[in-house]
Scaffold this motif. Structure first.
Motif, PDB file in Angstrom:
ATOM      1  N   ASN A  67       0.847  -1.182   0.000  1.00 18.92           N
ATOM      2  CA  ASN A  67       0.000   0.000   0.000  1.00 18.92           C
ATOM      3  C   ASN A  67       0.886   1.237   0.000  1.00 18.92           C
ATOM      4  N   ILE A  68       0.357   2.355  -0.490  1.00 20.50           N
ATOM      5  CA  ILE A  68       1.091   3.609  -0.430  1.00 20.50           C
ATOM      6  C   ILE A  68       1.044   4.172   0.993  1.00 20.50           C
ATOM      7  N   GLU A  69      -0.069   3.943   1.689  1.00 20.01           N
ATOM      8  CA  GLU A  69      -0.238   4.432   3.049  1.00 20.01           C
ATOM      9  C   GLU A  69      -0.530   3.274   3.988  1.00 20.01           C
ATOM     10  N   GLU A  70      -0.454   3.542   5.284  1.00 24.13           N
ATOM     11  CA  GLU A  70      -0.782   2.524   6.275  1.00 24.13           C
ATOM     12  C   GLU A  70      -2.285   2.240   6.234  1.00 24.13           C
ATOM     13  N   ASN A  71      -2.699   1.186   6.924  1.00 27.76           N
ATOM     14  CA  ASN A  71      -4.083   0.737   6.874  1.00 27.76           C
ATOM     15  C   ASN A  71      -4.566   0.433   8.289  1.00 27.76           C
ATOM     16  N   MET A  72      -5.679   1.059   8.706  1.00 24.28           N
ATOM     17  CA  MET A  72      -6.156   0.886  10.069  1.00 24.28           C
ATOM     18  C   MET A  72      -6.591  -0.552  10.347  1.00 24.28           C
ATOM     19  N   VAL A  73      -7.171  -1.216   9.339  1.00 21.07           N
ATOM     20  CA  VAL A  73      -7.606  -2.602   9.532  1.00 21.07           C
ATOM     21  C   VAL A  73      -6.405  -3.500   9.837  1.00 21.07           C
ATOM     22  N   MET A  74      -5.299  -3.251   9.156  1.00 19.33           N
ATOM     23  CA  MET A  74      -4.096  -4.051   9.414  1.00 19.33           C
ATOM     24  C   MET A  74      -3.566  -3.794  10.818  1.00 19.33           C
ATOM     25  N   TRP A  75      -3.624  -2.540  11.271  1.00 20.80           N
ATOM     26  CA  TRP A  75      -3.230  -2.247  12.655  1.00 20.80           C
ATOM     27  C   TRP A  75      -4.126  -3.024  13.621  1.00 20.80           C
ATOM     28  N   GLU A  76      -5.425  -3.045  13.348  1.00 21.03           N
ATOM     29  CA  GLU A  76      -6.367  -3.710  14.253  1.00 21.03           C
ATOM     30  C   GLU A  76      -6.113  -5.212  14.313  1.00 21.03           C
ATOM     31  N   LEU A  77      -5.825  -5.814  13.167  1.00 18.74           N
ATOM     32  CA  LEU A  77      -5.654  -7.268  13.122  1.00 18.74           C
ATOM     33  C   LEU A  77      -4.290  -7.724  13.622  1.00 18.74           C
ATOM     34  N   TYR A  78      -3.248  -7.011  13.214  1.00 14.42           N
ATOM     35  CA  TYR A  78      -1.891  -7.481  13.485  1.00 14.42           C
ATOM     36  C   TYR A  78      -1.141  -6.619  14.484  1.00 14.42           C
ATOM     37  N   GLY A  79      -1.809  -5.602  15.010  1.00 18.05           N
ATOM     38  CA  GLY A  79      -1.157  -4.735  15.984  1.00 18.05           C
ATOM     39  C   GLY A  79      -1.981  -4.552  17.238  1.00 18.05           C
ATOM     40  N   ARG A  80      -2.705  -5.592  17.605  1.00 17.38           N
ATOM     41  CA  ARG A  80      -3.564  -5.506  18.781  1.00 17.38           C
ATOM     42  C   ARG A  80      -2.764  -5.123  20.015  1.00 17.38           C
ATOM     43  N   GLY A  81      -3.363  -4.294  20.857  1.00 20.69           N
ATOM     44  CA  GLY A  81      -2.699  -3.891  22.092  1.00 20.69           C
ATOM     45  C   GLY A  81      -1.996  -2.560  21.972  1.00 20.69           C
ATOM     46  N   GLY A  82      -1.683  -2.135  20.761  1.00 22.84           N
ATOM     47  CA  GLY A  82      -1.098  -0.821  20.559  1.00 22.84           C
ATOM     48  C   GLY A  82       0.410  -0.760  20.589  1.00 22.84           C
ATOM     49  N   ASN A  83       1.080  -1.656  21.305  1.00 24.54           N
ATOM     50  CA  ASN A  83       2.547  -1.591  21.411  1.00 24.54           C
ATOM     51  C   ASN A  83       3.198  -2.381  20.279  1.00 24.54           C
ATOM     52  N   THR A  84       2.975  -1.903  19.065  1.00 25.83           N
ATOM     53  CA  THR A  84       3.488  -2.576  17.877  1.00 25.83           C
ATOM     54  C   THR A  84       4.027  -1.548  16.889  1.00 25.83           C
ATOM     55  N   VAL A  85       4.827  -2.043  15.962  1.00 20.58           N
ATOM     56  CA  VAL A  85       5.398  -1.171  14.925  1.00 20.58           C
ATOM     57  C   VAL A  85       5.245  -1.845  13.564  1.00 20.58           C
ATOM     58  N   ALA A  86       5.366  -1.049  12.525  1.00 21.21           N
ATOM     59  CA  ALA A  86       5.419  -1.562  11.157  1.00 21.21           C
ATOM     60  C   ALA A  86       6.643  -0.968  10.478  1.00 21.21           C
ATOM     61  N   ILE A  87       7.318  -1.760   9.679  1.00 22.11           N
ATOM     62  CA  ILE A  87       8.447  -1.226   8.920  1.00 22.11           C
ATOM     63  C   ILE A  87       8.010  -1.049   7.469  1.00 22.11           C
ATOM     64  N   GLN A  88       8.468   0.043   6.877  1.00 22.24           N
ATOM     65  CA  GLN A  88       8.090   0.393   5.511  1.00 22.24           C
ATOM     66  C   GLN A  88       9.310   0.328   4.607  1.00 22.24           C
ATOM     67  N   THR A  89       9.109  -0.274   3.439  1.00 19.31           N
ATOM     68  CA  THR A  89      10.181  -0.355   2.450  1.00 19.31           C
ATOM     69  C   THR A  89       9.554  -0.316   1.068  1.00 19.31           C
ATOM     70  N   THR A  90      10.344  -0.594   0.056  1.00 23.66           N
ATOM     71  CA  THR A  90       9.830  -0.698  -1.305  1.00 23.66           C
ATOM     72  C   THR A  90      10.244  -2.041  -1.877  1.00 23.66           C
ATOM     73  N   VAL A  91       9.587  -2.443  -2.941  1.00 21.82           N
ATOM     74  CA  VAL A  91       9.942  -3.699  -3.594  1.00 21.82           C
ATOM     75  C   VAL A  91      11.403  -3.667  -4.044  1.00 21.82           C
ATOM     76  N   GLU A  92      11.811  -2.551  -4.638  1.00 20.10           N
ATOM     77  CA  GLU A  92      13.178  -2.437  -5.131  1.00 20.10           C
ATOM     78  C   GLU A  92      14.191  -2.547  -4.001  1.00 20.10           C
ATOM     79  N   LYS A  93      13.898  -1.903  -2.861  1.00 16.54           N
ATOM     80  CA  LYS A  93      14.835  -1.958  -1.733  1.00 16.54           C
ATOM     81  C   LYS A  93      14.904  -3.358  -1.124  1.00 16.54           C
ATOM     82  N   LEU A  94      13.783  -4.063  -1.122  1.00 20.06           N
ATOM     83  CA  LEU A  94      13.813  -5.443  -0.641  1.00 20.06           C
ATOM     84  C   LEU A  94      14.662  -6.307  -1.567  1.00 20.06           C
ATOM     85  N   LYS A  95      14.407  -6.189  -2.855  1.00 19.74           N
ATOM     86  CA  LYS A  95      15.125  -7.015  -3.827  1.00 19.74           C
ATOM     87  C   LYS A  95      16.620  -6.717  -3.821  1.00 19.74           C
ATOM     88  N   THR A  96      16.977  -5.461  -3.597  1.00 19.72           N
ATOM     89  CA  THR A  96      18.384  -5.050  -3.643  1.00 19.72           C
ATOM     90  C   THR A  96      19.139  -5.456  -2.382  1.00 19.72           C
TER      91      THR A  96
END
Length: 222
Positions: A76-105
């Motif tokens: 996604n270009i931006e974060e998603n509240m549903v993903m926070w709700e499902l995979y970030g329950r409790g609030g004390n969580t983080v997400a890391i952001q990258t790009t496809v090119e940076k992952l591949k490289t």
């Protein structure tokens, strides 16, 4: 991910790939209907080999899933509240952001006999609707339509060997990732308390991570 997994990622500089059958969704990697019928038909045409651990489509499915390791990403270009709700329950969580090119490289290239290493989008289809010839890796990039909100791209590592099939495999494997170059931004759960945001910033600084650490904006609080 929770803070402990984030610290482990920074400390080890390794990306964790979980074995496909450890996911909550028990349909992970299962053959679509047409593919399963074709594989079962092929096994029935083979001469039975005494002592062979794989004699039908179910056996092959089990061994393949026990040798497939996955890292899941939200595309996604931006974060998603549903993903926070499902995979970030409790609030004390983080997400890391990258790009496809940076992952591949910046991810280590796996180059070993009998190994497949992929980065692809997930297709959302019903098992009965998937037609045509598929590779053995394809089912791991097919999920049922009700998961389409995840907008998933995933990394897949396959270690299955037809010559030396193994069922007792580790629950996960790691691959090297140059975090300093790969991580574009760290997002902290938008509903977390201020002390947690400060803690994440402190942890990132101690591990020399130069990527910005920011509070997410798509939460329930205003």
């Amino acid at each position: 991910m929770d803070l402990a997994k984030f610290v482990s990622l920074l400390d080890s500089r390794n990306l964790w790939l979980a074995r496909s059958d450890t996911f909550k969704d028990q349909s992970e990697g299962l053959f679509p209907d047409e593919m399963r019928i074709a594989i079962q038909s092929a096994y029935e045409s083979f001469e039975e080999k005494e002592g062979s651990p794989i004699n039908n489509a179910d056996d092959f499915q089990l061994y393949l899933c026990r040798n497939a390791y996955v890292s899941c990403w939200h595309k996604n270009i931006e974060e998603n509240m549903v993903m926070w709700e499902l995979y970030g329950r409790g609030g004390n969580t983080v997400a890391i952001q990258t790009t496809v090119e940076k992952l591949k490289t910046n991810i280590s290239i796996i180059d070993r006999e009998c190994i497949g290493f992929y980065l692809r989008n997930v297709q959302y289809s019903r098992p009965e609707d998937v037609k045509g010839q598929l590779s053995y890796s394809d089912p791991f990039f097919i999920k049922r339509p009700h998961f389409s909100f995840e907008q998933e791209a995933r990394i897949l590592l396959i270690t299955y060997s037809a010559y030396r099939p193994e069922k007792e495999t580790p629950l996960g494997v790691t691959v090297n990732l140059d975090l300093a170059a790969a991580i574009e931004k760290v997002l902290v759960h938008p509903d977390s308390q201020e002390w947690f945001v400060r803690t994440v910033k402190s942890v990132a600084a101690k591990f020399g991570l130069s990527a910005p650490v920011e509070r997410g904006v798509y939460g329930n609080k205003f």
